[in-house]
Each structure stands twice: as C-alpha cells, then as structure tokens.
Design a protein around this motif. Structure first.
Motif, mmCIF file in Angstrom:
data_model
loop_
_atom_site.group_PDB
_atom_site.id
_atom_site.type_symbol
_atom_site.label_atom_id
_atom_site.label_comp_id
_atom_site.label_asym_id
_atom_site.label_seq_id
_atom_site.Cartn_x
_atom_site.Cartn_y
_atom_site.Cartn_z
ATOM 1 N N ILE A 1 0.855 -1.184 0.000
ATOM 2 C CA ILE A 1 0.000 0.000 0.000
ATOM 3 C C ILE A 1 0.889 1.231 0.000
ATOM 4 C CG2 ILE A 1 -1.624 1.350 1.384
ATOM 5 C CD1 ILE A 1 -2.766 -1.350 2.385
ATOM 6 N N VAL A 2 0.640 2.139 -0.942
ATOM 7 C CA VAL A 2 1.373 3.410 -1.023
ATOM 8 C C VAL A 2 0.308 4.500 -1.131
ATOM 9 C CG1 VAL A 2 3.116 4.744 -2.255
ATOM 10 C CG2 VAL A 2 3.297 2.247 -2.186
ATOM 11 N N THR A 3 0.049 5.160 -0.018
ATOM 12 C CA THR A 3 -1.137 6.005 0.075
ATOM 13 C C THR A 3 -0.841 7.370 0.679
ATOM 14 O OG1 THR A 3 -3.369 6.136 1.049
ATOM 15 C CG2 THR A 3 -1.722 4.954 2.313
ATOM 16 N N GLY A 4 -1.707 8.307 0.394
ATOM 17 C CA GLY A 4 -1.640 9.599 1.064
ATOM 18 C C GLY A 4 -2.237 9.534 2.457
ATOM 19 N N ARG A 5 -2.991 8.510 2.742
ATOM 20 C CA ARG A 5 -3.624 8.368 4.053
ATOM 21 C C ARG A 5 -2.572 8.182 5.154
ATOM 22 N NH1 ARG A 5 -9.067 5.259 4.785
ATOM 23 N NH2 ARG A 5 -10.248 5.823 2.910
ATOM 24 N N PRO A 6 -2.888 8.645 6.354
ATOM 25 C CA PRO A 6 -2.048 8.283 7.493
ATOM 26 C C PRO A 6 -2.221 6.810 7.830
ATOM 27 C CG PRO A 6 -3.989 9.491 8.221
ATOM 28 C CD PRO A 6 -4.000 9.543 6.726
ATOM 29 N N ASN A 7 -1.284 6.284 8.600
ATOM 30 C CA ASN A 7 -1.362 4.871 8.966
ATOM 31 C C ASN A 7 -2.593 4.557 9.805
ATOM 32 O OD1 ASN A 7 0.503 6.549 10.651
ATOM 33 N ND2 ASN A 7 0.346 4.826 12.059
ATOM 34 N N ARG A 8 -3.101 5.545 10.564
ATOM 35 C CA ARG A 8 -4.239 5.279 11.455
ATOM 36 C C ARG A 8 -5.490 4.870 10.689
ATOM 37 N NH1 ARG A 8 -7.863 9.612 11.571
ATOM 38 N NH2 ARG A 8 -7.036 11.457 10.522
ATOM 39 N N ILE A 9 -5.602 5.278 9.423
ATOM 40 C CA ILE A 9 -6.778 4.884 8.638
ATOM 41 C C ILE A 9 -6.371 4.112 7.382
ATOM 42 C CG2 ILE A 9 -8.399 6.604 9.509
ATOM 43 C CD1 ILE A 9 -7.707 8.359 7.097
ATOM 44 N N SER A 10 -5.255 3.400 7.492
ATOM 45 C CA SER A 10 -4.801 2.524 6.409
ATOM 46 C C SER A 10 -4.613 1.086 6.886
ATOM 47 C CB SER A 10 -3.463 3.009 5.834
ATOM 48 O OG SER A 10 -3.544 4.325 5.382
ATOM 49 N N GLU A 11 -4.279 0.942 8.157
ATOM 50 C CA GLU A 11 -3.893 -0.378 8.650
ATOM 51 C C GLU A 11 -5.038 -1.383 8.607
ATOM 52 O OE1 GLU A 11 -1.791 -0.311 12.353
ATOM 53 O OE2 GLU A 11 -0.179 0.943 11.553
ATOM 54 N N GLN A 12 -6.306 -0.913 8.650
ATOM 55 C CA GLN A 12 -7.402 -1.869 8.570
ATOM 56 C C GLN A 12 -7.426 -2.567 7.213
ATOM 57 O OE1 GLN A 12 -7.776 1.481 8.538
ATOM 58 N NE2 GLN A 12 -9.804 2.115 7.807
ATOM 59 N N PHE A 13 -7.050 -1.854 6.155
ATOM 60 C CA PHE A 13 -7.014 -2.467 4.827
ATOM 61 C C PHE A 13 -5.791 -3.380 4.694
ATOM 62 C CE2 PHE A 13 -8.958 1.825 4.263
ATOM 63 C CZ PHE A 13 -10.267 1.375 4.151
ATOM 64 N N TYR A 14 -4.688 -2.960 5.253
ATOM 65 C CA TYR A 14 -3.480 -3.791 5.303
ATOM 66 C C TYR A 14 -3.803 -5.138 5.966
ATOM 67 C CZ TYR A 14 1.414 -4.915 6.562
ATOM 68 O OH TYR A 14 2.644 -5.517 6.721
ATOM 69 N N ASP A 15 -4.532 -5.085 7.081
ATOM 70 C CA ASP A 15 -4.875 -6.314 7.798
ATOM 71 C C ASP A 15 -5.894 -7.152 7.032
ATOM 72 O OD1 ASP A 15 -3.133 -5.594 9.818
ATOM 73 O OD2 ASP A 15 -4.698 -4.711 11.087
ATOM 74 N N GLN A 16 -6.852 -6.495 6.390
ATOM 75 C CA GLN A 16 -7.830 -7.235 5.585
ATOM 76 C C GLN A 16 -7.155 -8.031 4.472
ATOM 77 O OE1 GLN A 16 -10.953 -3.975 4.836
ATOM 78 N NE2 GLN A 16 -12.052 -5.873 4.393
#
Length: 277
Positions: free
Chosen positions: A44-59
């Motif tokens: 994942i390479v995103t503009g989002r902060p990690n606080r609202i990215s990690e749920q997709f990483y885990d999914q």
C-alpha cells in the motif's frame, strides 16, 4: 504458478484499490492475496495516514512495509522494520498557521505523525478522514503543540476563496522547507509535508529493500499524488476513473473503474493469476 519476474505492486487506496464506499471488494482481496501467494510483493502506497490505512493492510493479510503520507512515512505495521523512516515538518510552521488562521481563511488545521493526531477543531461531517468530535488530548493549541515532536504532515482546510492566499503565504514563507499538495476532489484541502518527498520516495525504498528492479514495479493510481510513482514504475497504470493528467502519465489505463474492481481485473490479467471474475 510460476513467476517469470517478481513484481512490486504499489497500490494507491482511495479511488484505486478501494471502491467509492472506501471498502475492499471480495474480488480485490482474493486477487491481491493470490498475487502475494504467487510471490509478488503487494504494498500500500497512500496519502492516508497509517491510522486509517492499517485496517485495509490487515484485511489483505499483507506482511510488506506500508508507505503513508504520500511517501513521508514507511513502516512495517505491527512489527519493527530496519528501514522504517519518516520525514517531518517543523512545528513552528504549525504555530504560524494557527496564529494566522483567520487572516488566511483557514477552517481546520490538523497535524499527524505515526502516533499523533491533533486538530484545532473537529471536522464537519462531510469533510471525511478526520473525527468530528475531538478526544481528550487531540485539541491542537499553541501550548500543547510544544509538547509533541515535529509532525509528518499538516492538513489545512480553507475557505475556497482563500486557497490562493493561504498557499501563496506558505510558499513565500516556508517554500524552502515544505511542499503543498491539494487533496483533489471537491474540498479545499491541502497537505503540507517535507519538501521533495513523494510517493516515488517510498516506492524506491521498497524496490531496493526487495531487490526488485525499477522495470518490475507496477504502480496503480488515480490522482495528482500518484504521479511520481506512476512515472517511476516500469509499468505505470492509471485507473479508468483517474484524472486526465494521470492517464497521460501512465503506460496503461485499466478497463474498469475502482467501482468495478479495476485493480483486481487488471492484475488478474496482467499477472495471469487465473482467477474467476
């Protein structure tokens, strides 16, 4: 399944891997898990902060490092990574914007880091990405700003008619230290981050870490902040729903939008994953 060339697949989230409800479809999850099982690296390479990215990483069950804040943070969620990095912005810039928020037409200032989120007020409901009600310790003031490390990013929402004034002020006073990037979409929101750091910064670190050549990088995106990684990748891919400049920069354009599982269908075909769509 035999891989001819191991690929690094760099994926933007919003407007790309996620649908318009900010969700991963079942086909997308299955496709990306299959790509990883085949030996490719999905990051994942995103503009989002990690606080609202990690749920997709885990999914997705990923084990690869994740790049956040448009290249300004690289982490391995839930673990230590020897190449973990972050680029920061001087908090004196935050203090200056706080002191001039009325003069510059600023509606909201939020600062973030890996474990930091503070804002001068709660967001309006339709702004997205930020809480509407701040928790204890999240209220940003001149006083408590000094109790924290320099942030990774400053996000500023302004009155539409004040956008030029605010961005000109930042460029004039701090342009040697920071870059200003519009979020895109309908809101007058910009992100202020360390100068010269972009998504391609993180993609290069990932490719070096895995020993994957630039020619074997696939980068997929849809917005302005994806330009550098699409330019850098051996195969830069624009979503069917991407803005025109991204389509012009890309080597290929997906046949389907993010609402139509465009990423999954493209990778299924490109990597010959042989998944039923």
């Amino acid at each position: 399944m035999i891989i001819i060339n191991k690929k690094l697949i760099a994926l933007d989230l919003d407007g790309t891997t996620l649908n318009n409800n900010s969700q991963l479809s079942e086909l997308t999850i299955k496709t990306l898990k299959t790509a990883v099982a085949a030996g490719h690296v999905v990051s994942i390479v995103t503009g989002r902060p990690n606080r609202i990215s990690e749920q997709f990483y885990d999914q997705l069950g990923l084990k690869s490092p994740m790049i956040n804040f448009n290249g300004n943070l690289g982490i391995l969620p839930h673990e230590q990574w020897p190449l973990e990095y972050e680029y920061n912005v001087d908090k004196d810039i935050v203090a200056e914007l706080l002191s001039k928020n009325n003069e510059l037409g600023i509606k909201l200032i939020a600062i973030e880091g890996r474990d930091l989120f503070m804002a001068n007020r709660g967001a309006t409901i339709d702004m997205g990405f930020f809480p509407t009600i701040l928790k204890a310790g999240q209220q940003l003031t001149h006083q408590n700003l000094q109790d924290h490390h320099n942030p990774i990013s400053i996000t500023v929402a302004v009155e539409p008619e004040a956008m030029v004034t605010m961005t000109s002020y930042v460029e004039t006073h701090f342009g040697d230290q920071v870059s200003i990037s519009p979020w895109g979409g309908k809101y007058s929101i910009v992100e202020i981050a360390a100068k010269g750091i972009q998504k391609a910064t993180g993609v290069k670190i990932l490719s070096d870490y895995y020993g994957i050549s630039q020619a074997d990088i696939i980068a997929i995106g849809d917005e302005h902040n994806d330009t550098t990684m699409i330019d850098y990748a051996g195969l830069g891919v624009a979503m069917k729903n991407a803005i025109p400049s991204i389509k012009n920069a890309a080597n290929m354009i997906t046949k389907y939008t993010n609402e139509e599982d465009g990423v999954a269908k493209f990778l299924n075909h490109q990597l010959d994953l042989q998944l039923a769509e």
